[in-house]
Motif scaffolding. Structure first.
Motif, PDB file in Angstrom:
ATOM      1  N   TYR A 109      49.788  -5.847  68.398  1.00 53.38           N
ATOM      2  CA  TYR A 109      51.002  -5.936  67.594  1.00 53.38           C
ATOM      3  C   TYR A 109      52.048  -6.776  68.328  1.00 53.38           C
ATOM      4  O   TYR A 109      51.972  -6.977  69.545  1.00 53.38           O
ATOM      5  N   GLU A 110      53.028  -7.282  67.553  1.00 50.05           N
ATOM      6  CA  GLU A 110      54.141  -8.055  68.101  1.00 50.05           C
ATOM      7  C   GLU A 110      55.352  -7.153  68.311  1.00 50.05           C
ATOM      8  O   GLU A 110      55.605  -6.254  67.520  1.00 50.05           O
ATOM      9  N   VAL A 111      56.122  -7.452  69.368  1.00 52.44           N
ATOM     10  CA  VAL A 111      57.374  -6.746  69.596  1.00 52.44           C
ATOM     11  C   VAL A 111      58.343  -7.710  70.283  1.00 52.44           C
ATOM     12  O   VAL A 111      57.923  -8.553  71.075  1.00 52.44           O
ATOM     13  N   GLU A 112      59.626  -7.633  69.945  1.00 54.24           N
ATOM     14  CA  GLU A 112      60.638  -8.491  70.564  1.00 54.24           C
ATOM     15  C   GLU A 112      61.119  -7.842  71.865  1.00 54.24           C
ATOM     16  O   GLU A 112      61.579  -6.694  71.859  1.00 54.24           O
ATOM     17  N   GLU A 113      61.003  -8.581  72.961  1.00 53.92           N
ATOM     18  CA  GLU A 113      61.426  -8.089  74.268  1.00 53.92           C
ATOM     19  C   GLU A 113      62.149  -9.197  75.028  1.00 53.92           C
ATOM     20  O   GLU A 113      61.573 -10.259  75.269  1.00 53.92           O
ATOM     21  N   GLU A 114      63.403  -8.955  75.382  1.00 53.41           N
ATOM     22  CA  GLU A 114      64.189  -9.871  76.195  1.00 53.41           C
ATOM     23  C   GLU A 114      64.169 -11.298  75.636  1.00 53.41           C
ATOM     24  O   GLU A 114      63.972 -12.272  76.357  1.00 53.41           O
ATOM     25  N   GLY A 115      64.336 -11.393  74.315  1.00 53.21           N
ATOM     26  CA  GLY A 115      64.409 -12.699  73.674  1.00 53.21           C
ATOM     27  C   GLY A 115      63.081 -13.387  73.467  1.00 53.21           C
ATOM     28  O   GLY A 115      63.042 -14.549  73.034  1.00 53.21           O
ATOM     29  N   LYS A 116      61.979 -12.714  73.737  1.00 56.12           N
ATOM     30  CA  LYS A 116      60.638 -13.271  73.536  1.00 56.12           C
ATOM     31  C   LYS A 116      59.846 -12.365  72.596  1.00 56.12           C
ATOM     32  O   LYS A 116      60.121 -11.168  72.486  1.00 56.12           O
ATOM     33  N   THR A 117      58.857 -12.960  71.905  1.00 51.83           N
ATOM     34  CA  THR A 117      57.918 -12.167  71.120  1.00 51.83           C
ATOM     35  C   THR A 117      56.709 -11.879  71.991  1.00 51.83           C
ATOM     36  O   THR A 117      56.053 -12.811  72.481  1.00 51.83           O
ATOM     37  N   VAL A 118      56.413 -10.610  72.215  1.00 54.42           N
ATOM     38  CA  VAL A 118      55.335 -10.190  73.114  1.00 54.42           C
ATOM     39  C   VAL A 118      54.230  -9.529  72.304  1.00 54.42           C
ATOM     40  O   VAL A 118      54.502  -8.769  71.368  1.00 54.42           O
ATOM     41  N   ILE A 119      52.962  -9.836  72.647  1.00 49.88           N
ATOM     42  CA  ILE A 119      51.810  -9.157  72.032  1.00 49.88           C
ATOM     43  C   ILE A 119      51.374  -8.030  72.957  1.00 49.88           C
ATOM     44  O   ILE A 119      51.190  -8.243  74.162  1.00 49.88           O
ATOM     45  N   ARG A 120      51.207  -6.840  72.402  1.00 51.06           N
ATOM     46  CA  ARG A 120      50.707  -5.703  73.184  1.00 51.06           C
ATOM     47  C   ARG A 120      49.544  -5.034  72.452  1.00 51.06           C
ATOM     48  O   ARG A 120      49.427  -5.107  71.237  1.00 51.06           O
ATOM     49  N   SER A 121      48.692  -4.396  73.240  1.00 48.06           N
ATOM     50  CA  SER A 121      47.485  -3.782  72.685  1.00 48.06           C
ATOM     51  C   SER A 121      47.803  -2.459  71.981  1.00 48.06           C
ATOM     52  O   SER A 121      48.557  -1.636  72.504  1.00 48.06           O
ATOM     53  N   LYS A 122      47.209  -2.262  70.816  1.00 49.43           N
ATOM     54  CA  LYS A 122      47.347  -0.988  70.106  1.00 49.43           C
ATOM     55  C   LYS A 122      46.464   0.097  70.709  1.00 49.43           C
ATOM     56  O   LYS A 122      46.727   1.284  70.543  1.00 49.43           O
ATOM     57  N   ILE A 123      45.381  -0.325  71.389  1.00 49.59           N
ATOM     58  CA  ILE A 123      44.367   0.625  71.837  1.00 49.59           C
ATOM     59  C   ILE A 123      43.966   0.338  73.284  1.00 49.59           C
ATOM     60  O   ILE A 123      44.254  -0.723  73.828  1.00 49.59           O
ATOM     61  N   SER A 124      43.288   1.296  73.892  1.00 49.26           N
ATOM     62  CA  SER A 124      42.592   1.048  75.147  1.00 49.26           C
ATOM     63  C   SER A 124      41.188   0.556  74.794  1.00 49.26           C
ATOM     64  O   SER A 124      40.538   1.108  73.907  1.00 49.26           O
TER      65      SER A 124
END
Length: 267
Positions: free
Chosen positions: A103-118
Motif C-alpha cells: 500500500y501507499e502512504v505519505e511520509e515526510e513529503g514522499k509517497t512510500v510503499i509498505r508491505s501489507k503482509i509478512s
C-alpha cells in the motif's frame, strides 16, 4: 521604469526591459527495494561442493518496499511587463506495485510503499510484490502430507519419496541431501531451487513457470518457462526450457533429452 534618454547613443541597442524564462523542475523520482539477483554460486573446498544462492528474501509486515519523491512545481518566469509566466511542472511517475500485498502512504513529503503482509519479496510482472510464505522446518513427507500453497515455500529438509509440493510462488528446498524419488515439485508462477540435486528414480517431475536451479539431475523430468541452471551434470533426464545452462567448465549432459528454445550450454 526610469529611462534616462540623454544616455541613448544613436544606432546602439539599449536594454530597457528583460523577462525571465520559467524553469521546469525535476520529474518524480522512484526508488524500489531490489530483489537480489538469483545466480547460483559453486564453491569447492577440496572435499565438498556447495551450490548456493540468495533465493528467499523475507519481508516483515509494514516493511519499506519503495518510495517516490514528488515532481517539483517548477519556478515561474516573468515577461517584459513583469507579469508571471507559469512554469511547466516536473512529470509525475506512478509507483508500480502489487496492490494486493502492498500500500501507499505519505511520509515526510514522499509517497512510500509498505508491505501489507509478512512474506517473500518478489518481482511480479515488473511490479514489486510480497508473496505469502510458508516455511517448512523439516521434510515434506508423512508428517506434513502433500503441500499445495498459494504463495512461496521454503523447505529446510527435503521432499520425501512419493510426495508432492505445489506452490503459486517460489519453492526452495534447502536440504544438502537433495530430493530422491519425490513425485512432483511445481511452482506455477515462480522459480524452483534445489540445493542438493535430484535423484529422480525415473519418477520425479519438476515444473516452474520461471526458472529451475539445481545442483545435479539424475533420472528426472524438468520443465521450465524460463531457464534450467544445473551446477554439475544431467544424467538420463528429460529437460525442456527456454535455455539449459550446465557449468561450462565441467558440466555434462549424459543421456536423456535436452530441448531448449534458446540456448544449451555445457562443457
Amino acid at each position: 521604469l526610469d529611462i534616462k534618454f540623454e544616455t541613448f547613443v544613436s544606432g546602439k541597442a539599449i536594454l530597457i526591459a528583460q523577462g525571465a524564462p520559467p524553469v521546469k523542475r525535476d520529474d518524480a523520482k522512484l526508488t524500489y527495494l531490489q530483489v537480489p539477483e538469483r545466480k547460483p554460486v559453486i564453491r569447492e573446498d577440496g572435499k565438498a561442493d556447495y551450490y548456493d544462492m540468495n533465493f528467499i528474501y523475507e519481508i516483515e509486515e509494514g516493511a519499506w518496499l519503495g518510495e517516490k519523491i514528488h515532481a517539483d512545481a517548477g519556478k515561474p518566469g516573468t515577461n517584459v511587463h513583469g507579469e508571471l509566466i507559469a512554469a511547466q511542472r516536473g512529470r509525475d511517475i506512478p509507483l508500480k506495485f502489487d496492490r494486493k500485498s502492498a500500500y501507499e502512504v505519505e511520509e515526510e513529503g514522499k509517497t512510500v510503499i509498505r508491505s501489507k503482509i509478512s512474506g517473500v519479496l518478489e518481482d511480479y510482472k515488473g511490479m514489486v510484490s510480497v508473496n505469502h510464505h510458508l516455511p517448512v522446518n523439516g521434510d515434506v513427507g508423512v508428517e506434513t502430507g502433500n503441500i499445495d500453497f498459494n504463495g512461496s515455500i521454503s523447505i529446510r529438509g527435503t521432499v520425501q519419496t512419493g510426495f508432492s509440493v505445489i506452490a503459486k510462488g517460489d519453492i526452495s528446498i534447502e536440504g544438502p541431501e537433495g530430493v530422491s524419488g519425490a513425485k512432483l515439485i511445481k511452482s506455477i508462477d515462480g522459480d524452483v531451487f534445489i540445493r542438493g540435486g535430484i535423484f529422480g528414480l525415473g519418477e520425479t517431475r519438476v515444473e516452474a513457470g520461471g526458472s529451475i536451479f539445481v545442483k545435479h539431475v539424475n533420472e528426472a523430468n524438468l520443465v521450465a518457462g524460463g531457464d534450467v541452471s544445473i551446477g554439475f551434470y544431467s544424467l538420463g533426464s528429460n529437460i525442456r526450457a527456454n535455455s539449459i545452462l550446465v557449468d561450462e567448465r565441467r558440466g555434462k549432459i549424459i543421456g536423456g533429452t535436452a530441448i531448449a528454445k534458446n540456448t544449451i550450454v555445457s562443457a
